[in-house]
Write an enzyme that holds these catalytic residues in place. Structure first.
Site, PDB file in Angstrom:
ATOM      1  N   LYS A 207      48.179  51.937  69.698  1.00  0.00           N
ATOM      2  CA  LYS A 207      48.996  52.288  68.530  1.00  0.00           C
ATOM      3  C   LYS A 207      50.270  51.450  68.490  1.00  0.00           C
ATOM      4  O   LYS A 207      50.633  50.882  67.451  1.00  0.00           O
ATOM      5  CB  LYS A 207      49.366  53.773  68.574  1.00  0.00           C
ATOM      6  CG  LYS A 207      50.207  54.225  67.389  1.00  0.00           C
ATOM      7  CD  LYS A 207      51.074  55.419  67.714  1.00  0.00           C
ATOM      8  CE  LYS A 207      52.309  55.029  68.485  1.00  0.00           C
ATOM      9  NZ  LYS A 207      53.285  56.117  68.620  1.00  0.00           N
ATOM     10  N   CYS A 277      52.999  67.849  55.304  1.00  0.00           N
ATOM     11  CA  CYS A 277      51.798  68.349  55.993  1.00  0.00           C
ATOM     12  C   CYS A 277      52.116  68.575  57.464  1.00  0.00           C
ATOM     13  O   CYS A 277      51.634  67.867  58.358  1.00  0.00           O
ATOM     14  CB  CYS A 277      50.661  67.345  55.829  1.00  0.00           C
ATOM     15  SG  CYS A 277      49.031  68.008  56.240  1.00  0.00           S
ATOM     16  N   CYS A 284      51.541  73.705  51.963  1.00  0.00           N
ATOM     17  CA  CYS A 284      50.434  73.493  51.030  1.00  0.00           C
ATOM     18  C   CYS A 284      50.795  73.911  49.604  1.00  0.00           C
ATOM     19  O   CYS A 284      50.316  73.316  48.637  1.00  0.00           O
ATOM     20  CB  CYS A 284      49.194  74.258  51.490  1.00  0.00           C
ATOM     21  SG  CYS A 284      48.497  73.658  53.039  1.00  0.00           S
ATOM     22  N   CYS A 287      52.349  71.038  47.876  1.00  0.00           N
ATOM     23  CA  CYS A 287      51.689  69.749  48.100  1.00  0.00           C
ATOM     24  C   CYS A 287      50.897  69.352  46.857  1.00  0.00           C
ATOM     25  O   CYS A 287      50.161  70.168  46.280  1.00  0.00           O
ATOM     26  CB  CYS A 287      50.760  69.833  49.308  1.00  0.00           C
ATOM     27  SG  CYS A 287      49.915  68.278  49.681  1.00  0.00           S
ATOM     28  N   CYS A 293      42.537  69.149  48.614  1.00  0.00           N
ATOM     29  CA  CYS A 293      42.559  69.034  50.080  1.00  0.00           C
ATOM     30  C   CYS A 293      41.641  70.084  50.694  1.00  0.00           C
ATOM     31  O   CYS A 293      41.803  71.283  50.441  1.00  0.00           O
ATOM     32  CB  CYS A 293      43.987  69.225  50.605  1.00  0.00           C
ATOM     33  SG  CYS A 293      44.096  69.252  52.416  1.00  0.00           S
TER      34      CYS A 293
END
Length: 309
Positions: A207, A277, A284, A287, A293
């Protein structure tokens, strides 16, 4: 009259037998060691084969699927473009909630080598650490005019005190000193410019390597997958199969995400994961993806689903 055996010959025979016995023991130990080495080689080879099989299985799962009309089609998650556009829109809305990230490191540094070094070190510090702590530690290093030479001159305990309280600060201080020694010996005080050479540095994983290539070298080599990208990719069902490790997630995402978006995924998904999130109690209800989702917990989404039934 019986012949008496020669005592000298008897001594020679005894010495010869003793030598032969020693040789047999040595050879026996030698062959035992060789046998153990062969078994280790066989075991290692078997592990490589198993890993290869596992990788092949993963690749097979990521192969193109065939539509009913017989045309090949690369797998893509449902609504991913809407997901992505909404994430970008929410970043604008939640801009005031975002902490500074490693992508902003080095903005005030004019020396390119030093700028790249600060980006690499910031990513090394970011593991298991919140961005606010990482940025604070990098600001302190900047105050000390941190360079490769500075890292080589300073005592590791003093360096550890400067970067405290980032996660695993003692270990990371040693990683930084060891890395800077390699940069001095092999790269003329600069950082490497390939994924392989970056991953060979102490404390640098895939990463960090992909993000370093992006932030430091402005080179799009792959998607940097951290806990946010790994978690949200599963929530949005952006993966064609369940993945257990960040590296598996990276391969799965790169199998369908357009390459020109690879260097945008980590930066935007991480900010989305930090402000909207969240790992626990995601927001939510506010969102923009709540209706599309798969993991949405919004009451509005549940009501809409019941109405469709």
């Amino acid at each position: 009259m019986s012949k008496r055996k020669n005592p000298i010959k008897r001594k020679k025979d005894s010495a010869t037998n003793e030598k032969e016995g020693i040789v047999q023991i040595v050879m026996s130990k030698y062959f035992e060691k060789k046998k153990e080495e062969q078994q280790e080689t066989i075991k290692s080879t078997q592990n490589d084969i198993n890993n290869s099989i596992e990788t092949t299985n993963v690749v097979k799962k990521r192969r193109k699927i065939v539509n009913k009309d017989g045309n090949d089609q690369k797998w893509e998650p449902a609504h991913w473009k809407e997901h992505w556009n909404n994430i970008l829109a929410m970043r604008i809305t939640n801009k005031h909630l975002e902490p500074r990230g490693c992508d902003t490191i080095g903005d005030t540094i004019t020396d390119e080598k030093v700028r790249r070094l600060h980006i690499l070190v910031s990513l090394m510090l970011s593991s298991q650490t919140k961005d606010t702590m990482t940025i604070a530690a990098m600001d302190r290093l900047l105050e000390h005019e941190f360079t490769v030479q500075y890292a080589l001159d300073i005592d590791v305990d003093q360096l550890a005190k400067i970067i405290y309280p980032v996660g695993f600060w003692r270990r990371k201080a040693q990683y930084i000193k060891d890395t800077c020694q390699i940069l001095r010996d092999k790269y003329n005080d600069d950082i490497p410019n390939t994924i392989e050479t970056l991953c060979a540095l102490p404390g640098v994983g895939p990463k960090m390597a992909y993000l370093t290539m992006d932030f430091a070298w402005k080179c799009n080599q792959g998607i940097g997958v951290d806990v946010h990208v790994h978690r949200i990719s599963h929530r949005l069902h952006w993966l064609p199969y369940d993945t257990k490790t960040p590296e598996q997630t990276r391969l799965a995402l790169e199998s369908w995400i357009p390459r020109d978006l690879w260097n945008q995924i980590n930066h935007n998904i991480v900010r989305f994961g930090q402000t909207q999130c969240l790992p626990v109690h995601p927001r939510c209800s506010t969102c923009l993806n709540r209706y599309i989702c798969p993991a949405s917990t919004s009451e509005d989404t549940k009501k809409t689903a019941k109405q469709k039934i």
